[in-house]
Design a protein around this motif. Structure first.
Motif, PDB file in Angstrom:
ATOM      1  N   LEU A 276     -16.891  46.427  11.710  1.00  0.00           N
ATOM      2  CA  LEU A 276     -17.711  45.806  12.759  1.00  0.00           C
ATOM      3  C   LEU A 276     -17.538  46.631  14.029  1.00  0.00           C
ATOM      4  N   GLY A 277     -18.341  46.332  15.056  1.00  0.00           N
ATOM      5  CA  GLY A 277     -18.265  47.105  16.293  1.00  0.00           C
ATOM      6  C   GLY A 277     -16.999  46.797  17.076  1.00  0.00           C
ATOM      7  N   MET A 278     -16.719  45.525  17.239  1.00  0.00           N
ATOM      8  CA  MET A 278     -15.541  45.128  18.015  1.00  0.00           C
ATOM      9  C   MET A 278     -15.114  43.714  17.618  1.00  0.00           C
ATOM     10  N   LEU A 279     -13.828  43.517  17.620  1.00  0.00           N
ATOM     11  CA  LEU A 279     -13.296  42.174  17.367  1.00  0.00           C
ATOM     12  C   LEU A 279     -12.723  41.618  18.661  1.00  0.00           C
ATOM     13  N   ARG A 280     -13.219  40.445  19.069  1.00  0.00           N
ATOM     14  CA  ARG A 280     -12.664  39.729  20.214  1.00  0.00           C
ATOM     15  C   ARG A 280     -11.896  38.536  19.674  1.00  0.00           C
ATOM     16  N   LEU A 281     -10.626  38.520  19.945  1.00  0.00           N
ATOM     17  CA  LEU A 281      -9.787  37.444  19.413  1.00  0.00           C
ATOM     18  C   LEU A 281      -9.419  36.478  20.527  1.00  0.00           C
ATOM     19  N   LEU A 282      -9.650  35.199  20.291  1.00  0.00           N
ATOM     20  CA  LEU A 282      -9.205  34.170  21.236  1.00  0.00           C
ATOM     21  C   LEU A 282      -8.138  33.348  20.530  1.00  0.00           C
ATOM     22  N   ALA A 283      -6.894  33.556  20.933  1.00  0.00           N
ATOM     23  CA  ALA A 283      -5.782  32.910  20.228  1.00  0.00           C
ATOM     24  C   ALA A 283      -4.574  32.862  21.154  1.00  0.00           C
ATOM     25  N   PRO A 284      -3.556  32.041  20.820  1.00  0.00           N
ATOM     26  CA  PRO A 284      -2.341  32.019  21.634  1.00  0.00           C
ATOM     27  C   PRO A 284      -1.688  33.414  21.697  1.00  0.00           C
ATOM     28  N   ALA A 285      -0.883  33.624  22.739  1.00  0.00           N
ATOM     29  CA  ALA A 285      -0.310  34.954  22.999  1.00  0.00           C
ATOM     30  C   ALA A 285       0.465  35.512  21.797  1.00  0.00           C
ATOM     31  N   THR A 286       1.190  34.648  21.091  1.00  0.00           N
ATOM     32  CA  THR A 286       1.973  35.170  19.954  1.00  0.00           C
ATOM     33  C   THR A 286       1.051  35.721  18.875  1.00  0.00           C
ATOM     34  N   VAL A 287      -0.086  35.047  18.667  1.00  0.00           N
ATOM     35  CA  VAL A 287      -1.040  35.506  17.644  1.00  0.00           C
ATOM     36  C   VAL A 287      -1.671  36.822  18.108  1.00  0.00           C
ATOM     37  N   GLU A 288      -2.050  36.853  19.396  1.00  0.00           N
ATOM     38  CA  GLU A 288      -2.625  38.094  19.936  1.00  0.00           C
ATOM     39  C   GLU A 288      -1.669  39.260  19.708  1.00  0.00           C
ATOM     40  N   ALA A 289      -0.401  39.023  20.020  1.00  0.00           N
ATOM     41  CA  ALA A 289       0.588  40.103  19.901  1.00  0.00           C
ATOM     42  C   ALA A 289       0.689  40.572  18.453  1.00  0.00           C
ATOM     43  N   ALA A 290       0.709  39.614  17.529  1.00  0.00           N
ATOM     44  CA  ALA A 290       0.839  39.986  16.109  1.00  0.00           C
ATOM     45  C   ALA A 290      -0.389  40.768  15.636  1.00  0.00           C
ATOM     46  N   VAL A 291      -1.562  40.341  16.092  1.00  0.00           N
ATOM     47  CA  VAL A 291      -2.789  41.037  15.674  1.00  0.00           C
ATOM     48  C   VAL A 291      -2.833  42.425  16.305  1.00  0.00           C
ATOM     49  N   LEU A 292      -2.481  42.504  17.612  1.00  0.00           N
ATOM     50  CA  LEU A 292      -2.530  43.802  18.314  1.00  0.00           C
ATOM     51  C   LEU A 292      -1.577  44.820  17.683  1.00  0.00           C
ATOM     52  N   GLU A 293      -0.476  44.303  17.175  1.00  0.00           N
ATOM     53  CA  GLU A 293       0.480  45.210  16.556  1.00  0.00           C
ATOM     54  C   GLU A 293      -0.147  45.931  15.357  1.00  0.00           C
ATOM     55  N   ARG A 294      -0.957  45.191  14.595  1.00  0.00           N
ATOM     56  CA  ARG A 294      -1.598  45.803  13.415  1.00  0.00           C
ATOM     57  C   ARG A 294      -2.934  46.437  13.761  1.00  0.00           C
ATOM     58  N   HIS A 295      -3.657  45.831  14.695  1.00  0.00           N
ATOM     59  CA  HIS A 295      -5.003  46.324  15.032  1.00  0.00           C
ATOM     60  C   HIS A 295      -5.130  46.441  16.542  1.00  0.00           C
ATOM     61  N   PRO A 296      -4.581  47.523  17.118  1.00  0.00           N
ATOM     62  CA  PRO A 296      -4.568  47.655  18.585  1.00  0.00           C
ATOM     63  C   PRO A 296      -5.969  47.743  19.179  1.00  0.00           C
ATOM     64  N   GLU A 297      -6.997  47.982  18.345  1.00  0.00           N
ATOM     65  CA  GLU A 297      -8.372  48.040  18.848  1.00  0.00           C
ATOM     66  C   GLU A 297      -8.924  46.653  19.179  1.00  0.00           C
ATOM     67  N   THR A 298      -8.215  45.610  18.789  1.00  0.00           N
ATOM     68  CA  THR A 298      -8.694  44.246  19.050  1.00  0.00           C
ATOM     69  C   THR A 298      -8.719  43.973  20.556  1.00  0.00           C
ATOM     70  N   VAL A 299      -9.789  43.303  21.005  1.00  0.00           N
ATOM     71  CA  VAL A 299      -9.914  42.933  22.415  1.00  0.00           C
ATOM     72  C   VAL A 299      -9.558  41.451  22.544  1.00  0.00           C
ATOM     73  N   THR A 300      -8.720  41.133  23.522  1.00  0.00           N
ATOM     74  CA  THR A 300      -8.292  39.734  23.644  1.00  0.00           C
ATOM     75  C   THR A 300      -8.831  39.080  24.914  1.00  0.00           C
TER      76      THR A 300
END
Ligand SMILES: NC(=O)C1=CN([C@@H]2O[C@H](COP(=O)(O)OP(=O)(O)OC[C@H]3O[C@@H](n4cnc5c(N)ncnc54)[C@H](O)[C@@H]3O)[C@@H](O)[C@H]2O)[C@@H](O)CC1
Ligand SMILES: [K+]
Length: 495
Positions: A276-300
């Motif tokens: 996809l073009g971009m993933l925007r994640l809306l989630a608690p900070a711990t979830v954001e951190a876990a996702v960013l660790e694997r997919h740093p391209e994610t926008v929060t």
């Protein structure tokens, strides 16, 4: 894509030919195709046709006629063919042909059971599209006694070929009663019967061969579509050279929580792996951190999206409610899973896919209709209830289970082949929601434009790919890497 039609649609397609006096050639073509498959199976599994024991279960209609004619073909090549005349009024021309070729006809009785048990090949021609619901007692006992001799037939190497539809399977719905023939192979005529592609019927049918008998289905809407791997190559939305990240598609994902952070990670990984073009994640900070660790391209950061995916591992939250309002206000496509489903109390005013399992569908139907079913009823008749929910919601329903079925509000169904049992593990549904979200985001433009994209077909592709990926991994977090590989391969294989 295999297309399945109801028994009524098949009869309607057959009628002009019957009116033109074409029954004989139709049956000849059908029986010749059936006989060819039987010959190939016998030769392949038992080395030769001559001397092999063949039993034809013959009902009183044309299904029995087809089976008797095929039996005559095998008898003429030296097979020892016995037809069991199930209702004492077999298709007369078929009986004559069989006897002329050296075959025998037995009434239903103890000798029939013994022959059935000893057969190398059983041809099931009791009922096809003309079956009424329920099997007569004598037939039901015969099939039960025959199947009891071993798990699936009398002998481990016994072949069972069903004519058009396995007896006991409803040709239109795939519903089976307690007793039905379980075939290794089904030879079907004119078009796939819808029931052969649906849960129950698909398992009873085994491998399917379609014999063209010249019926025309051009203007008939199929009751079922069954996507196949080749369809992924043709239809999976792939990035085009002119696209940038925004035009390719931004997905807003509300997933994961303090309690279930992994669901957010898996849904995000599903989306990213599908492309996809971009993933925007809306989630608690711990979830954001876990996702960013694997997919740093994610926008929060919150911002514009072209589609929403809501629910995996997320509680009912303000974000989720806001996202739903945004989806409806801006007519953005949305996929709703898990806790997101509990927000649905009325049809949504935008293109919607919901992804309940049986228990969640019970809740959904309870909120949307009166007299909703219980879980056992949904599991017994998944298609019926998925369709009810799709009608009530005006949305596409992806009813997840060991055979996921997808229903449209108009009652038609997309039935991907079953995924592997590997997928019966926590988190695979979160990955699927991510894939669906990515597909919605990347096709949102086309969806808005005169509904050129069919949401249910899109969901069928997602479920199919998810199932294919499941064959190469034993756990949900292994899925995204395989999905990514498969999607890249699709790009290479597209002409
Ligand atoms: N649709 C087509 O274009 C073609 C169909 N052909 C064959 O014709 C079949 C349909 O033939 P028919 O319409 O004769 O139907 P079937 O042969 O499926 O069965 C109908 C017969 O069984 C009886 N029957 C049905 N349910 C019963 C029950 N529960 N208990 C006792 N008796 C029951 C009916 O009264 C009728 O005599 C197809 O499945 C296919 O095998 C082919 O021969 C050629 C072309
Ligand atoms: K049959």
């Amino acid at each position: 894509m295999k297309l399945g039609y109801t028994a009524d649609a098949v009869r309607a397609a057959e009628q002009p030919l019957l009116d033109a006096g074409q029954l004989d050639p139709l049956m000849r073509t059908a029986a010749a195709g059936l006989a060819r498959v039987c010959r190939e199976l016998l030769t392949g599994h038992h080395g030769q046709i001559a001397g092999r024991r063949v039993v034809v279960l013959a009902g009183s209609g044309k299904n029995g006629g087809d089976a008797l004619f095929a039996g005559a073909d095998l008898a003429s090549r030296g097979a020892a063919v016995t037809a069991v005349d199930v209702f004492s009024r077999p298709f007369a021309a078929g009986v004559s042909a069989l006897r002329a070729a050296g075959g025998e006809v037995e009434p239903l009785g103890p000798a029939a059971l013994a022959a059935l048990r000893a057969a190398d090949l059983v041809i099931d021609g009791v009922f096809g599209t003309g079956a009424k619901p329920g099997l007569p007692e004598a037939l039901s006992s015969l099939i039960t006694d025959w199947q009891a001799a071993s798990g699936t037939g009398s002998r481990a190497d016994q072949l069972v070929v069903a004519v058009d539809v396995p007896t006991g399977v409803d040709a239109s719905t795939g519903t089976t009663g307690e007793v039905s023939v379980r075939a290794d192979h089904t030879v079907t005529f004119g078009a796939h019967k819808a029931g052969l592609l649906l849960p129950g019927g698909a398992e009873a049918a085994g491998e399917i061969t379609l014999i063209d008998i010249g019926l025309d289905f051009e203007d008939v809407i199929p009751a079922v579509e069954a996507p196949e791997p080749a369809d992924l190559v043709d239809l999976w939305p792939l990035p085009q050279p002119h696209m940038h990240k925004y035009s390719r598609g931004v997905l807003g994902l509300v997933a994961g929580s303090q309690r279930y952070p992994g669901a957010g990670v898996l849904a995000a990984a599903g989306a990213v792996s599908a492309g996809l073009g971009m993933l925007r994640l809306l989630a608690p900070a711990t979830v954001e951190a876990a996702v960013l660790e694997r997919h740093p391209e994610t926008v929060t950061e919150p911002g514009r999206v072209q589609a929403w995916a809501l629910g995996p591992g997320a509680p009912d939250s303000l974000e989720m409610r806001r996202a739903l309002v945004d989806a409806e206000n801006r007519s953005l496509p949305v996929v709703i899973d898990a806790a997101g489903l509990r927000l649905i109390t009325r049809p949504l005013e935008t293109s919607t896919i919901v992804t309940p399992h049986a228990g969640e569908l019970v809740g959904l139907l309870g909120r949307l209709t009166t007299g909703g079913p219980d879980r056992a009823a949904v599991e017994a008749q998944p298609v019926t209830h998925a369709v009810r929910a799709a009608e009530a919601l005006g949305a596409v329903v992806v009813l997840k289970g060991n055979r996921t079925v997808i229903a449209r509000p108009d009652g038609t169904v997309v039935a991907p082949p079953p995924g592997p049992a590997n997928l019966a593990t926590a988190g695979t549904g979160d990955v699927l929601t991510g894939i669906l979200g990515a597909l919605l985001a990347t096709t949102a433009g086309d969806l808005a434009e005169a509904h050129r994209i069919d949401l249910a077909r899109l969901a069928g592709l997602a479920v199919l790919l998810h199932g294919l990926a499941g064959r190469h991994t034993t756990h949900a977090s292994g899925l995204p890497a395989v999905i990514e590989e498969l999607v890249l391969e699709l790009g290479e294989r597209r002409p």
